[in-house]
Design an enzyme around this catalytic site. Structure first.
Site, PDB file in Angstrom:
ATOM      1  N   ASP A 138      -5.579   8.475  14.032  1.00 45.71           N
ATOM      2  CA  ASP A 138      -5.945   8.167  12.647  1.00 45.71           C
ATOM      3  C   ASP A 138      -6.659   6.820  12.575  1.00 45.71           C
ATOM      4  O   ASP A 138      -6.366   5.993  11.720  1.00 45.71           O
ATOM      5  CB  ASP A 138      -4.695   8.167  11.764  1.00 45.71           C
ATOM      6  N   GLY A 158       0.826  -1.190   0.000  1.00 49.22           N
ATOM      7  CA  GLY A 158       0.000   0.000   0.000  1.00 49.22           C
ATOM      8  C   GLY A 158       0.862   1.243   0.000  1.00 49.22           C
ATOM      9  O   GLY A 158       2.041   1.202   0.349  1.00 49.22           O
ATOM     10  N   GLY A 171       0.617   5.737   0.589  1.00 51.67           N
ATOM     11  CA  GLY A 171      -0.179   6.895   0.959  1.00 51.67           C
ATOM     12  C   GLY A 171       0.716   8.083   1.214  1.00 51.67           C
ATOM     13  O   GLY A 171       1.924   8.058   0.930  1.00 51.67           O
ATOM     14  N   VAL A 222       3.968   0.699   2.443  1.00 55.42           N
ATOM     15  CA  VAL A 222       4.038  -0.548   3.199  1.00 55.42           C
ATOM     16  C   VAL A 222       4.440  -1.647   2.228  1.00 55.42           C
ATOM     17  O   VAL A 222       3.826  -1.802   1.167  1.00 55.42           O
ATOM     18  CB  VAL A 222       2.695  -0.892   3.868  1.00 55.42           C
TER      19      VAL A 222
END
Length: 517
Positions: free
Chosen positions: A138, A17, A19, A24
């Site tokens: 978060d 992933g 962002g 990751v």
């Protein structure tokens, strides 16, 4: 296969992933012959100036150590952390599963019993986290994993804390870090955050599971934040009549604009969910989050459905405890009389030089009784040790244990403004917003005039007080204080000083939200 080796032992394989905070990767621990998940952060892209990047590295390592104090089966286990070249890395255990966003998409509409079980597991995690204290900042479906046995694991603990604390100084954006759809009003306004900030995000998450959508959506981040600040959420039973009234009422409490109107803590939310948890029956299918309550500690399903998402980080023990987490660990046992205090102090100095704060804390807490017995409680030796003990507890993120030590020091030396300032910091970190605000205001005159005069510290106190005002919903008062602080900063340091620039950005962010009201 990427082939890059991080930290001399973790070989990166493929991106899981990506962002704004980094990437990751799946990886391979060549030393222990196991798969891992590796999160990479690049301070240079997040902060800009080298000094801010260095500060982020320092905070990153510190927060990873603080996170390691939390021992709960619903939290991702961190194996290692450090820096490699320009990147910071966090190594976590690798596990198969689906994140909660994908789990919702695969099971829409999401059974309300499942939502209750997910929320109850998250409450157990948050209660343990907030006891440290840590605020996740978060919490959202992409940061929650559902494993094949139905247990829930929370990811990214500590990462948002690193990026969100002193945001304007570290990111040079003047805006809070987090996901707008799940952001509490006090966080949206750039105010101080606390445990109830995470409870608001839990309310958003629950609303999404039960309705299929977040309660506050929009085409722009600013528009979403404005809705968090000014619009009431739609009651869930108007969307799904089968949702129990008690569950609808709990979600509305979690989504209160004023943090003081939300539940007092994750324990209270868990108790409210308890009557709604399933009491009998069998799980309805693979990756059923009711399973830990219907068959506690049962073996995993023999043939779980293959997950749709790639492997992510998780904890080693598949069992999730539904009991409230244990309180913060007690201080170390007193050292026996006759301990060589001088030798212990030398060892503490060595440990502090190496950054081994937790070990230093244990030694200091252990030798204090022996030093008091040998030299007397009011002796200079004991006082120096107690000051070092309180300071090291704070550096190690153990604010709950530091607070009584600081109060004892302040009672013995009421004219010492530094102790009062540190007490206020601890209260702020523990989410005691009103008490922290009162303490900061009480100690401010000592740094504005007199022997302890320190303009920089006075500015810091005023900024923190403004953020605490914002966190309690007193937005106009907080904005007015930031306005006054900006004028004083420009007069004292000049209009191009970083403090003045950061204050202007923060004020502009708040004004943009205010103009939309």
């Amino acid at each position: 296969m990427n082939g890059r080796v991080i930290g001399g032992r973790y070989e990166l394989a493929a991106v899981l992933g990506q962002g704004g905070m980094g990437q990751v990767w799946t990886g391979y621990d060549t030393r222990l012959d196991r798969r891992v998940a590796v999160k990479l952060l690049s301070p240079a892209t997040l902060t800009g100036p080298a000094t801010a990047a260095d500060e982020l590295r320092r905070r990153f390592v510190r927060e990873c150590r603080v996170t390691a104090h939390v021992d709960h089966p619903g939290l991702v286990t961190v194996h290692d952390a450090g820096s490699d070249g320009d990147d910071l890395y966090l190594v976590m255990q690798h596990v198969d599963g689906a994140d909660l966003a994908d789990h919702l998409a695969e099971n829409d509409p999401y059974p309300w019993e499942w939502a209750v079980c997910v929320a109850a597991q998250l409450c157990a995690v948050l209660a343990a986290v907030h006891a440290v204290p840590i605020v996740h900042r978060d919490l959202k479906p992409r940061n929650v994993m559902v494993r094949p046995d139905g247990t829930v694991t929370v990811l990214d603990l500590g990462i948002a804390s690193v990026l969100d604390a002193d945001t304007t100084r570290l990111t040079h954006t003047g805006e809070p870090i987090g996901s707008p759809a799940y952001m509490a009003p006090e966080q949206a306004m750039g105010g101080a955050v606390g445990p109830r900030t995470d409870l608001y995000a839990l309310g958003i998450l629950l609303h999404e599971l039960l309705s299929g959508n977040v309660p506050f959506a929009g085409s722009t981040a600013l528009g979403v934040l404005h809705r968090h600040l000014h619009e009431p959420p739609l009651p869930l039973r108007q969307i799904r009549p089968e949702v129990p009234e008690a569950l609808e009422a709990l979600v509305l409490r979690l989504l209160a604009k004023d943090p003081a109107a939300r539940p007092s803590g994750a324990h209270e939310v868990y108790e409210a969910l308890l009557p709604l948890l399933p009491a009998r029956g069998t799980p309805s299918g693979p990756m059923d989050p009711t399973r830990p309550f219907l068959r506690p500690h049962a073996p995993w399903p023999a043939a779980p459905r293959p997950p749709r998402t790639a492997a992510r980080a998780a904890v080693p023990d598949p069992r999730v405890s539904t009991a409230p987490p244990a309180p913060a660990p007690p201080p170390p046992s007193p050292a026996p009389r006759g301990v060589d205090v001088a030798a212990a102090v030398d060892e503490v100095k060595r440990l502090l030089g190496e950054g081994a704060l937790t070990q230093a804390v244990d030694i200091l807490g252990g030798i204090l009784p022996a030093a008091a017995a040998e030299h007397g409680e009011g002796s200079p030796v004991v006082r120096i040790l107690r000051k070092q003990y309180a300071s090291t507890l704070m550096d190690d993120g153990q604010y709950r244990r530091a607070l009584p030590e600081l109060r004892r020091l302040a009672a013995d030396d009421p004219g010492n403004a530094q102790f009062r300032y540190d007490i206020a910091l601890c209260l702020e970190q523990l989410g005691e917003t009103a008490a922290a605000l009162a303490e900061f205001r009480a100690v401010l005159p000592a740094f504005e005039q007199g022997p302890a005069q320190d303009p920089g510290r006075a500015f810091d106190i005023r900024r923190r007080a403004a953020l605490l005002l914002t966190a309690t919903g007193r937005h106009e008062e907080g904005r007015a204080e930031l306005d006054r602080l900006l004028l004083d900063a420009e007069r004292l340091y000049g209009p191009y000083h970083p403090l003045a620039a950061d204050l202007r950005r923060a004020l502009e962010h708040q004004r943009q939200l205010g103009r939309m009201g």
